[in-house]
Design an enzyme around this catalytic site. Structure first.
Site, PDB file in Angstrom:
ATOM      1  N   GLY A 177       0.827  -1.212   0.000  1.00  0.00           N
ATOM      2  CA  GLY A 177       0.000   0.000   0.000  1.00  0.00           C
ATOM      3  C   GLY A 177       0.856   1.254   0.000  1.00  0.00           C
TER       4      GLY A 177
ATOM      5  N   ARG B  57      -0.287  -4.751  -5.091  1.00  0.00           N
ATOM      6  CA  ARG B  57      -0.297  -5.851  -4.119  1.00  0.00           C
ATOM      7  C   ARG B  57       0.198  -7.105  -4.862  1.00  0.00           C
ATOM      8  NH1 ARG B  57      -0.840  -3.548   0.893  1.00  0.00           N
ATOM      9  NH2 ARG B  57      -2.673  -2.258   1.055  1.00  0.00           N
TER      10      ARG B  57
ATOM     11  N   GLY C 266       5.463  -1.374   4.134  1.00  0.00           N
ATOM     12  CA  GLY C 266       4.906  -1.793   5.426  1.00  0.00           C
ATOM     13  C   GLY C 266       5.234  -3.232   5.783  1.00  0.00           C
TER      14      GLY C 266
ATOM     15  N   ASP D  88      -0.678   2.753   8.544  1.00  0.00           N
ATOM     16  CA  ASP D  88      -1.153   2.024   9.738  1.00  0.00           C
ATOM     17  C   ASP D  88      -0.257   2.226  10.963  1.00  0.00           C
ATOM     18  OD1 ASP D  88      -3.200   1.107   8.216  1.00  0.00           O
ATOM     19  OD2 ASP D  88      -2.649  -1.012   8.283  1.00  0.00           O
TER      20      ASP D  88
ATOM     21  N   ARG E  92     -26.623  14.780  16.213  1.00  0.00           N
ATOM     22  CA  ARG E  92     -26.552  13.370  15.829  1.00  0.00           C
ATOM     23  C   ARG E  92     -25.338  12.677  16.447  1.00  0.00           C
ATOM     24  NH1 ARG E  92     -27.820  14.257   9.400  1.00  0.00           N
ATOM     25  NH2 ARG E  92     -30.036  13.795   9.513  1.00  0.00           N
TER      26      ARG E  92
ATOM     27  N   ARG F  71      -5.838  -1.934   9.274  1.00  0.00           N
ATOM     28  CA  ARG F  71      -6.297  -3.278   8.904  1.00  0.00           C
ATOM     29  C   ARG F  71      -6.476  -4.203  10.113  1.00  0.00           C
ATOM     30  NH1 ARG F  71      -4.064  -5.362   3.787  1.00  0.00           N
ATOM     31  NH2 ARG F  71      -2.270  -4.137   4.422  1.00  0.00           N
TER      32      ARG F  71
ATOM     33  N   LYS G 104     -25.104  17.299  26.440  1.00  0.00           N
ATOM     34  CA  LYS G 104     -24.458  17.116  25.121  1.00  0.00           C
ATOM     35  C   LYS G 104     -25.491  16.602  24.123  1.00  0.00           C
ATOM     36  CE  LYS G 104     -19.978  15.655  24.696  1.00  0.00           C
ATOM     37  NZ  LYS G 104     -18.795  14.827  24.920  1.00  0.00           N
TER      38      LYS G 104
HETATM   39  O1  F6P Z   1      -1.917  -1.056   5.121  1.00  0.00           O
HETATM   40  C1  F6P Z   1      -2.430   0.169   4.768  1.00  0.00           C
HETATM   41  C2  F6P Z   1      -3.884   0.075   4.435  1.00  0.00           C
HETATM   42  O2  F6P Z   1      -4.323   1.340   4.022  1.00  0.00           O
HETATM   43  C3  F6P Z   1      -4.783  -0.478   5.547  1.00  0.00           C
HETATM   44  O3  F6P Z   1      -5.098   0.501   6.515  1.00  0.00           O
HETATM   45  C4  F6P Z   1      -5.975  -0.950   4.762  1.00  0.00           C
HETATM   46  O4  F6P Z   1      -6.675  -1.949   5.455  1.00  0.00           O
HETATM   47  C5  F6P Z   1      -5.351  -1.501   3.509  1.00  0.00           C
HETATM   48  O5  F6P Z   1      -4.109  -0.826   3.354  1.00  0.00           O
HETATM   49  C6  F6P Z   1      -6.177  -1.310   2.270  1.00  0.00           C
HETATM   50  O6  F6P Z   1      -5.503  -1.894   1.209  1.00  0.00           O
HETATM   51  P1  F6P Z   1      -5.977  -1.803  -0.314  1.00  0.00           P
HETATM   52  O7  F6P Z   1      -5.755  -0.390  -0.773  1.00  0.00           O
HETATM   53  O8  F6P Z   1      -5.110  -2.766  -1.041  1.00  0.00           O
HETATM   54  O9  F6P Z   1      -7.419  -2.164  -0.329  1.00  0.00           O
END
Ligand code: F6P
Length: 327
Positions: free
Chosen positions: A18, A79, A109, A135, A170, A179, A221
């Protein structure tokens, strides 16, 4: 800065997994420090996929001009689950050999770290990792590149949502990325003043969240922000459950990939500049199998194997503080 003694002549830089804001700043630091020290630099396109397919290009001083402030990665990414296969990694190693690449800087990462660890073990290839992931779940560094920017983006969004939440009286459930962890949610929840923060590291009780809202209502509140990490629960689900427990209107918002884009913050850039440059110095010193990180504002190195083995812990003191301040 005087050029350090040169031990390698050619290296490559890659940004797998990512993307994260500040990756470009790190690429620039890597390329410029390397060229300053007389090293030729290749950029590997689309992460590990480009290494498997031999999509490798020259990077010059000018190639990294004007990118310090740009989100994403100029090298593109992808990926690449197939990189978990040993025979695929062998193909990647063969391409490193074919281009006479003697060292590699990997900016990414946890997936990138595990892949680097495998390449080091299988081929004893010199690699230095730079942590880059919004993350911030990587052991051995307080900050991974992109985290601070993502937090700022999410806080900015929540501040805006709070305006409409206040007007309409609201409850808003806001899902942030993370993740398997709550690092973004915790920081965002603290600084956006969320009434509750739901993260995977701490089991949550929806009745307790509902009760917190009711207590808040009793003291006048009329709007509430609940931040939930995607790894803990889904915002729509939490919203449905809270709707049953409160008389207020409940809405939800999933911030999603907006958190991965945008111009890197000053902190993300600073970390990227320092770690990018340090990575090259380490390769020049003949060091390998390390991840560079920032701990208490100092640059440190941790063996990649340790980084992969150990789990970064959430700061429970911050969690308690956020809860206390939101009470
Ligand atoms: O690891 C970074 C991240 O942005 C996570 O927070 C998220 O779950 C994931 O990548 C999303 O990945 P993709 O863009 O491949 O759906």
């Amino acid at each position: 800065m005087a050029p350090t003694k040169r031990k390698i002549k050619t290296l490559a830089v890659v940004t797998p997994g990512g993307d994260a804001p500040g990756m470009n700043t790190a690429i620039r630091a890597v390329v410029r420090t390397a060229i300053y020290n007389g090293i030729k630099v290749y950029g590997i396109e689309r992460g590990w996929l480009g290494l498997i397919e031999g999509k490798i290009k020259d990077l010059e001083l000018n190639s990294v001009g004007g990118i310090i402030n740009r989100g994403g990665t100029i090298l593109h990414t992808h990926r690449c689950p197939e990189f978990k296969q040993k025979e695929v990694r062998k193909k990647a190693y063969d391409n490193l050999q074919a281009f006479n690449i003697q060292g590699m800087v990997v900016i990414g990462g946890d997936g990138s770290l595990n892949a680097s660890n495998a390449l080091i073990k299988e081929f004893n290839f010199p690699i230095i990792n730079i942590p880059a992931s919004i993350d911030n779940d990587i052991y051995g560094t307080d900050y991974s590149i992109g985290f601070d920017t993502a937090v700022n983006t999410a806080v900015d969004a929540i501040d805006k949502i709070r305006d409409t939440a206040t007007s309409h009286e609201r409850v808003f459930v806001i899902e942030v990325m993370g993740r398997n962890n709550g690092f973004i949610a915790l920081d965002v929840g603290l600084v956006a003043g969320a009434e509750a923060i739901i993260i995977p590291e701490v089991p949550y009780n929806i009745d307790a969240v509902g009760q917190k809202i009711r207590y808040g209502q009793q003291r006048g509140k009329s709007s509430f922000i609940i931040v939930v990490a995607e790894g803990a629960a889904r915002a729509d689900d939490i919203a449905k459950q809270l709707q049953k427990r409160t008389k207020l209107d409940v809405r939800y918002s999933v911030l999603g990939h907006i958190q991965r884009g945008g111009s890197p913050s000053a902190i993300s850039r600073e970390v990227a500049c320092k770690l990018g440059s340090r990575a090259i110095q380490l390769l020049l010193e003949g060091r390998k199998g390390l991840m560079v990180g920032m701990v208490s504002d100092k640059i440190i190195e941790t063996p990649i194997e340790d980084v992969c083995r150990r789990k970064k812990q959430i700061d429970m003191a911050t969690y308690k503080l956020a809860n206390m301040l939101a009470s």
